[in-house]
Design a protein around this motif. Sequence first.
Motif, mmCIF file in Angstrom:
data_model
loop_
_atom_site.group_PDB
_atom_site.id
_atom_site.type_symbol
_atom_site.label_atom_id
_atom_site.label_comp_id
_atom_site.label_asym_id
_atom_site.label_seq_id
_atom_site.Cartn_x
_atom_site.Cartn_y
_atom_site.Cartn_z
ATOM 1 N N GLY A 161 1.116 -1.350 -0.103
ATOM 2 C CA GLY A 161 0.165 -0.233 -0.201
ATOM 3 C C GLY A 161 1.298 1.122 0.170
ATOM 4 O O GLY A 161 0.419 1.936 -0.221
ATOM 5 N N PHE A 162 2.089 1.178 0.873
ATOM 6 C CA PHE A 162 2.804 1.860 0.817
ATOM 7 C C PHE A 162 2.979 2.419 -0.747
ATOM 8 O O PHE A 162 3.297 4.402 -1.104
ATOM 9 C CB PHE A 162 3.215 2.312 2.113
ATOM 10 N N ILE A 163 3.990 2.058 -1.044
ATOM 11 C CA ILE A 163 4.227 1.837 -2.869
ATOM 12 C C ILE A 163 3.299 2.173 -3.203
ATOM 13 O O ILE A 163 3.569 3.472 -4.334
ATOM 14 C CB ILE A 163 4.857 0.956 -3.264
ATOM 15 N N ASN A 164 2.014 1.646 -3.511
ATOM 16 C CA ASN A 164 1.086 2.207 -4.963
ATOM 17 C C ASN A 164 0.797 4.073 -3.630
ATOM 18 O O ASN A 164 1.001 5.666 -4.433
ATOM 19 C CB ASN A 164 0.470 2.044 -4.631
ATOM 20 N N ALA A 165 0.512 4.607 -2.415
ATOM 21 C CA ALA A 165 0.206 5.581 -2.216
ATOM 22 C C ALA A 165 1.257 6.290 -2.408
ATOM 23 O O ALA A 165 0.922 8.079 -3.028
ATOM 24 C CB ALA A 165 0.059 5.236 -0.574
ATOM 25 N N ALA A 166 2.802 6.204 -2.410
ATOM 26 C CA ALA A 166 3.496 6.906 -3.263
ATOM 27 C C ALA A 166 3.448 7.424 -4.164
ATOM 28 O O ALA A 166 3.796 9.077 -4.211
ATOM 29 C CB ALA A 166 5.038 6.892 -2.934
ATOM 30 N N PHE A 167 3.559 6.276 -4.917
ATOM 31 C CA PHE A 167 2.746 6.811 -6.318
ATOM 32 C C PHE A 167 2.123 7.729 -6.921
ATOM 33 O O PHE A 167 1.793 8.634 -7.160
ATOM 34 C CB PHE A 167 2.756 5.698 -7.876
ATOM 35 N N PHE A 168 0.886 7.405 -6.149
ATOM 36 C CA PHE A 168 -0.213 8.661 -6.063
ATOM 37 C C PHE A 168 -0.415 9.878 -5.304
ATOM 38 O O PHE A 168 -0.851 10.854 -5.790
ATOM 39 C CB PHE A 168 -1.313 7.951 -5.655
ATOM 40 N N GLY A 169 1.152 9.688 -4.518
ATOM 41 C CA GLY A 169 1.784 11.074 -4.026
ATOM 42 C C GLY A 169 1.825 12.277 -5.239
ATOM 43 O O GLY A 169 1.895 13.104 -5.811
ATOM 44 N N GLY A 170 2.563 10.889 -5.780
ATOM 45 C CA GLY A 170 4.130 11.466 -6.842
ATOM 46 C C GLY A 170 2.538 12.468 -8.414
ATOM 47 O O GLY A 170 3.325 13.445 -8.142
ATOM 48 N N MET A 171 1.585 11.582 -8.469
ATOM 49 C CA MET A 171 0.966 11.803 -9.320
ATOM 50 C C MET A 171 -0.033 12.812 -8.873
ATOM 51 O O MET A 171 -0.960 14.260 -9.945
ATOM 52 C CB MET A 171 -0.259 11.210 -9.661
ATOM 53 N N PHE A 172 -0.123 12.779 -7.239
ATOM 54 C CA PHE A 172 -1.262 14.131 -7.033
ATOM 55 C C PHE A 172 -0.528 16.055 -7.468
ATOM 56 O O PHE A 172 -1.155 16.626 -7.604
ATOM 57 C CB PHE A 172 -1.548 13.855 -5.738
ATOM 58 N N ILE A 173 0.903 15.758 -6.699
ATOM 59 C CA ILE A 173 1.574 16.901 -7.023
ATOM 60 C C ILE A 173 2.680 17.158 -8.213
ATOM 61 O O ILE A 173 2.391 18.050 -8.709
ATOM 62 C CB ILE A 173 3.608 16.518 -6.327
ATOM 63 N N GLY A 174 2.207 16.394 -9.366
ATOM 64 C CA GLY A 174 2.077 16.819 -10.523
ATOM 65 C C GLY A 174 0.456 16.857 -11.264
ATOM 66 O O GLY A 174 0.965 18.086 -11.755
ATOM 67 N N GLY A 175 -0.069 16.916 -11.135
ATOM 68 C CA GLY A 175 -1.032 17.642 -11.638
ATOM 69 C C GLY A 175 -1.612 18.935 -10.442
ATOM 70 O O GLY A 175 -1.689 19.542 -11.060
ATOM 71 N N LEU A 176 -0.755 19.280 -9.632
ATOM 72 C CA LEU A 176 -1.374 20.477 -9.279
ATOM 73 C C LEU A 176 -0.073 21.061 -10.407
ATOM 74 O O LEU A 176 -0.719 22.839 -9.955
ATOM 75 C CB LEU A 176 -0.626 20.428 -7.899
ATOM 76 N N LEU A 177 0.890 20.750 -10.257
ATOM 77 C CA LEU A 177 1.847 21.688 -10.981
ATOM 78 C C LEU A 177 1.273 22.235 -12.601
ATOM 79 O O LEU A 177 1.528 23.038 -13.115
ATOM 80 C CB LEU A 177 3.029 20.863 -11.088
ATOM 81 N N VAL A 178 0.873 20.928 -12.838
ATOM 82 C CA VAL A 178 0.500 20.511 -14.103
ATOM 83 C C VAL A 178 -0.313 21.695 -14.181
ATOM 84 O O VAL A 178 -0.929 22.833 -14.958
ATOM 85 C CB VAL A 178 -0.124 19.436 -14.806
ATOM 86 N N TYR A 179 -1.792 21.850 -13.109
ATOM 87 C CA TYR A 179 -2.585 23.213 -12.897
ATOM 88 C C TYR A 179 -1.997 24.403 -12.827
ATOM 89 O O TYR A 179 -2.097 25.757 -13.391
ATOM 90 C CB TYR A 179 -3.231 22.521 -11.873
ATOM 91 N N ARG A 180 -1.265 24.597 -12.190
ATOM 92 C CA ARG A 180 -0.369 26.226 -12.249
ATOM 93 C C ARG A 180 0.176 26.204 -13.281
ATOM 94 O O ARG A 180 0.726 27.087 -13.078
ATOM 95 C CB ARG A 180 0.782 25.810 -10.978
ATOM 96 N N TYR A 181 0.551 25.567 -14.071
ATOM 97 C CA TYR A 181 1.726 25.787 -15.461
ATOM 98 C C TYR A 181 0.932 25.084 -16.270
ATOM 99 O O TYR A 181 1.726 24.874 -17.439
ATOM 100 C CB TYR A 181 2.833 25.197 -15.070
#
Length: 413
Positions: free
Chosen positions: A257-277
């Motif tokens: 679960g931790f491994i999957n959560a880390a991946f989707f955490g990166g996706m979440f941060i990536g989504g924020l960056l895409v939204y911002r830029y």
Amino acid sequence: MSKFNNEMSFRFLWIGQMLANLGDVLYTVSLTTMVYKVTKSVTFMSFVPFVITITALISGVLAPLIIDKYKLKSILFYSQFGKTIFLFALCLLALHIRTEFLWLLYLLIAFISFLDGWASPARNALVPSLIKEEKLIKANSFLAISDQITQLIAWPIGSLLLVLWGGPIILWFTFTFFVISSILMFLITNQTVSEKREKTSKLVAIKEGWQIIWNSKQLRTISVMNVIETLANGVWVAAILFIYVEQALHKTEVWWGFINAAFFGGMFIGGLLVYRYSQVLERRLGQTIMWSSLCLTTLTFLFGMTSLAWFALVVSFLYGLPQMARDVAEVTVIQKNAREELLAKVYSARGTLIYGSFGISSLVLGYITEHYGVQITFLVATTLFLISFLIALLNRRDLIYPVISKNTKGKVG
């Protein structure tokens, strides 16, 4: 009033999809572990995603016929409602799961996946009708962020609940989320896409999405990359990651679960960056797709070769960043390349390619994992990602500077 209805419908769409995604994660976690505990076989575990993808592939081929006949909102509601009914039967079966009942479990999974193959293109095609074109990247990144928040929460909670309560109870949670999602899909009341469609033969209806992809050099290049990278992405299925955590990291199910959560955490941060830029990304969609492919090649190799749990978490997190940027860029390119009335057919054609590739990948990579070890599997995946990047590099002019076609709304790149 129309604008207000569209805004409300968009909210119903993303909340309903978020709950459906939450249920899908819990559903995957519970089924994968239940099959493994009954059979003790990685191949049988891999057969779960194989059944899902093959039936979704068949559904994707037939989806244009459904799209021609029904409104997108109706497709979303009835597919989700049908999934809910079949999941209820699966919940009852899970109470007494045994080896001799596995065929019935796979059959119910197939029915759920078949209906899901209609919902995905309908959802993506509905977005441009509810959102202005200049806000598409922000809307797509917002939906992607919602998806990743859901995944970020669901994987660690799902793996923890799996240890505490077991798979059957988790399935009942999934059923609850599916019920609520069905209600929200029903409440979508407005879409600006014209429902008047020219009557075409069934063969023409099925071919339309494929023709748009073939006639656009940009979409054709992206589609070839999609097939190769989807073959590589089979390495990330729950069954193989389960073995990776056990054999390479020597950790328990919680780390799964931790491994999957880390991946989707990166996706979440990536989504924020895409939204911002979003305005920057708007001008560099092709470049984003190409260089993200190179990043994924490197990160897949690093992840597969490590035996350090903390390093695997870091790499898994970093993997989500380029993956999110690439996903949003691809969705936006497709939405800009096809007319709204044909968009769902393009998505169904693309989904057919992806589902078919993933179905093959899940079985082949599952076999390699069982017979040659999980690190060899990740080396195979790394090679496939590298091939995809080389294809992007060789076709960079078509990818970055697409030629406007009769189906293209405007020049994108």
